[in-house]
Design an enzyme around this catalytic site. Structure first.
Site, PDB file in Angstrom:
ATOM      1  N   ASN A 181      98.344 102.080  17.068  1.00 24.83           N
ATOM      2  CA  ASN A 181      97.233 102.634  16.303  1.00 24.83           C
ATOM      3  C   ASN A 181      97.205 104.138  16.523  1.00 24.83           C
ATOM      4  O   ASN A 181      97.978 104.685  17.323  1.00 24.83           O
ATOM      5  CB  ASN A 181      95.906 101.953  16.659  1.00 24.83           C
ATOM      6  CG  ASN A 181      95.501 102.146  18.110  1.00 24.83           C
ATOM      7  OD1 ASN A 181      95.783 103.165  18.744  1.00 24.83           O
ATOM      8  ND2 ASN A 181      94.822 101.147  18.670  1.00 24.83           N
ATOM      9  N   ASP A 233      97.564  92.542  15.631  1.00 25.39           N
ATOM     10  CA  ASP A 233      98.643  91.596  15.901  1.00 25.39           C
ATOM     11  C   ASP A 233      99.172  90.983  14.606  1.00 25.39           C
ATOM     12  O   ASP A 233     100.384  90.816  14.431  1.00 25.39           O
ATOM     13  CB  ASP A 233      98.156  90.505  16.847  1.00 25.39           C
ATOM     14  CG  ASP A 233      97.766  91.064  18.205  1.00 25.39           C
ATOM     15  OD1 ASP A 233      98.396  92.032  18.647  1.00 25.39           O
ATOM     16  OD2 ASP A 233      96.810  90.547  18.810  1.00 25.39           O
TER      17      ASP A 233
END
Length: 287
Positions: A181, A233
């Site tokens: 991220n 995920d």
């Protein structure tokens, strides 16, 4: 060709946890107690989440990790197996299974404390990967475990560099793709020159960078956020599978954003997902 035989094959190396999730209207501040929480127990862990997501998206998946000798060990192994994942590579380590304590508020935002336990006791000498296998791994397990897996294959290697922490040069040099991220990207300057890096931007979508240069970007559709724990995920699994099967990078990135949006709308860390091709490709742009 049989659809099962033509499905991408993927080995996922990573953590397997029990998620204890407290859902509250508002997360407590420092030193504060918040009442009226709702507690659930779910299978989780970044490795297990990604393995289950990849299987539900249509891949043939093998999981490498570890559970404890406690009662939760079989619960976790069964949860991964029931999603269609090959669990022969999941070791049983003495002691407790990994546990994550998670608080989720009404906006779907979360805070997490991970107690790794068995995930830190994976024996790298017992890790076995077939030559040519594609690998998706994370950093919730020891570098030695990831290094053992990637050293055995000439196939595609994706590393979800989370949590953000220093990792070995051999992992940096071997990975074909890193997934992080934007916060993790800032904390890992070594990724600036990596051959391919996907940076997720939350509600703003994601970018794909080659040697630090943006080559593709994708927006994310509006989503009703219920739980963001498994979104990254699911994104990681979808992007890896898209690139593995030869999708154009911009298309793979856009489809992964669609999968991530679907994941946040599910209460579970291992959300229900459809086959990868059922996710419409959103806005994407080659750079």
């Amino acid at each position: 060709m049989d659809p099962v035989e033509s499905a991408p094959e993927l080995v996922v190396v990573g953590a397997i946890n029990v998620d204890l999730i407290a859902r509250v209207a508002r997360a407590p501040g420092r030193g504060e107690t918040v009442a009226d929480g709702e507690l659930t127990r779910q299978p989780g862990g970044k490795g297990a989440n990604q393995a289950v997501a990849a299987a539900r998206l249509g891949a043939r998946v093998r999981m490498i990790g570890a559970v404890g000798t406690d009662a939760l060990g079989e619960y976790l192994r069964d949860a991964v197996s029931s999603a269609g994942v090959d669990v022969a590579g999941i070791q049983t380590a003495d002691g407790d299974s990994g546990t994550a304590l998670i608080v989720v508020d009404d906006d779907g935002e979360n805070s997490i404390v991970v107690c790794p336990e068995a995930n830190l006791r994976i024996d790298p000498d017992c890790v076995s990967v077939a030559a040519g296998s594609a690998i998706l791994a994370q950093l919730e397990v020891a570098d030695a475990v990831v290094e053992s897996a990637i050293a055995q294959t000439s196939g595609f290697v994706a590393i979800n560099a989370a949590p953000a922490r220093p990792f070995s040069a051999s992992i940096l040099e071997r990975a074909d793709l890193f997934i992080v991220n934007e916060h993790e990207y800032e904390l890992l300057p070594a990724l600036r020159d990596a051959r391919l890096v996907a940076v997720t931007l939350g509600a703003d979508g994601a970018r794909l960078l080659r040697r630090g240069t943006i080559i593709a970007s994708a927006s994310s559709r509006p989503a009703r956020v219920r739980n963001s724990v498994g979104a990254g995920d699911a994104f990681s699994a979808a992007l890896t599978l898209g690139l593995l099967r030869g999708d154009e990078p911009a298309v793979a990135l856009a489809r992964a954003c669609e999968v991530g949006a679907a994941a946040v709308e599910d209460d579970r860390s291992q959300p229900a997902l459809s086959a990868l091709d059922e996710y419409a490709v959103g806005t994407h742009e080659n750079r």
